[in-house]
Design an enzyme around this catalytic site. Structure first.
Site, short mmCIF file in Angstrom:
data_model
loop_
_atom_site.label_atom_id
_atom_site.label_comp_id
_atom_site.label_asym_id
_atom_site.label_seq_id
_atom_site.Cartn_x
_atom_site.Cartn_y
_atom_site.Cartn_z
N CYS A 65 -3.26 -23.58 -18.08
CA CYS A 65 -4.56 -23.92 -17.51
C CYS A 65 -4.73 -23.08 -16.26
CB CYS A 65 -4.63 -25.40 -17.12
SG CYS A 65 -4.40 -26.53 -18.49
N GLU A 86 -13.57 -30.68 -13.87
CA GLU A 86 -13.75 -29.32 -14.36
C GLU A 86 -14.63 -29.24 -15.59
OE1 GLU A 86 -9.43 -27.48 -13.05
OE2 GLU A 86 -9.66 -28.15 -15.13
#
Length: 194
Positions: free
Chosen positions: A65, A114
């Site tokens: 990520c 996010e």
């Protein structure tokens, strides 16, 4: 200093901020990515986040990520992070979930917030983890891993749990997951990919 792209609810860039200051009790929405890397046997490379990470330290998650830098193309950001964190090169990098979004709160109140497009890729490499980023790695059979995640019988990051629920809808074989249309990326990512 590494920067992240701040977003509005429509996925448009509204500014940048230092990554070191973005995660707190009221984390603003920002642009990220997740990548699931598989080997030739169809196994997923799982990673354990370094114990020094600000968000979800020591937690197992998908392969990689990260956050694209302002104006950095998503594929370049993913390739950069895979090299920095795991020493991996990949092929067939494919956008699979262009508009994945999540918000999660740690036990101490720190928030992750996010819009995080999800990609899949394949590698012939074995990982060489950067211990400042990754505490451990493991290859896992996708069908068994995804079944455990859906059953709630394995500890995994909150974003990975939500992503797996959507990824299994794409089909049982990750090599056959359909590519999503890049036009479906949030505007900030499309601009970065230009």
């Amino acid at each position: 200093m590494e920067q992240v792209v701040l977003l509005n609810d429509s996925g448009q860039a509204i500014g940048v901020t230092d990554k070191a200051t973005v995660h707190h009790l009221d984390t603003p929405l920002h642009l990220a990515f997740s990548c699931y890397v598989f080997n030739g046997r169809g196994q997923l490379l799982l990673t354990q986040r370094a114990h020094e990470k600000r968000t979800w330290p020591g937690v197992w998650t998908n392969t990689c990520c990260g956050h694209p830098a302002p104006q950095e193309a998503m594929p370049e950001a993913i390739t950069r992070r895979l090299g920095e964190e795991l020493g991996l090169t990949v092929r067939d990098l494919t956008l699979v979930l262009p508009r994945f979004r999540y918000r999660a709160v740690m036990g101490n109140g720190v928030v992750e917030n996010e819009i995080c497009p999800v990609f899949a890729a394949f590698t012939d490499d074995e990982p060489a983890p950067n211990r400042e980023e990754v505490a451990g790695t493991a290859w896992a059979d996708w069908s068994g891993f995804s079944a455990e995640v859906l059953a709630g019988t394995t500890d995994i990051s909150p974003w990975c749990r939500q992503q797996v629920a959507e990824l299994v809808e794409l089909g049982a074989n990750p090599a056959e997951w359909p590519a999503a249309d890049p036009a479906d990326l949030p505007d900030a990512a499309v601009i970065a990919a230009g």
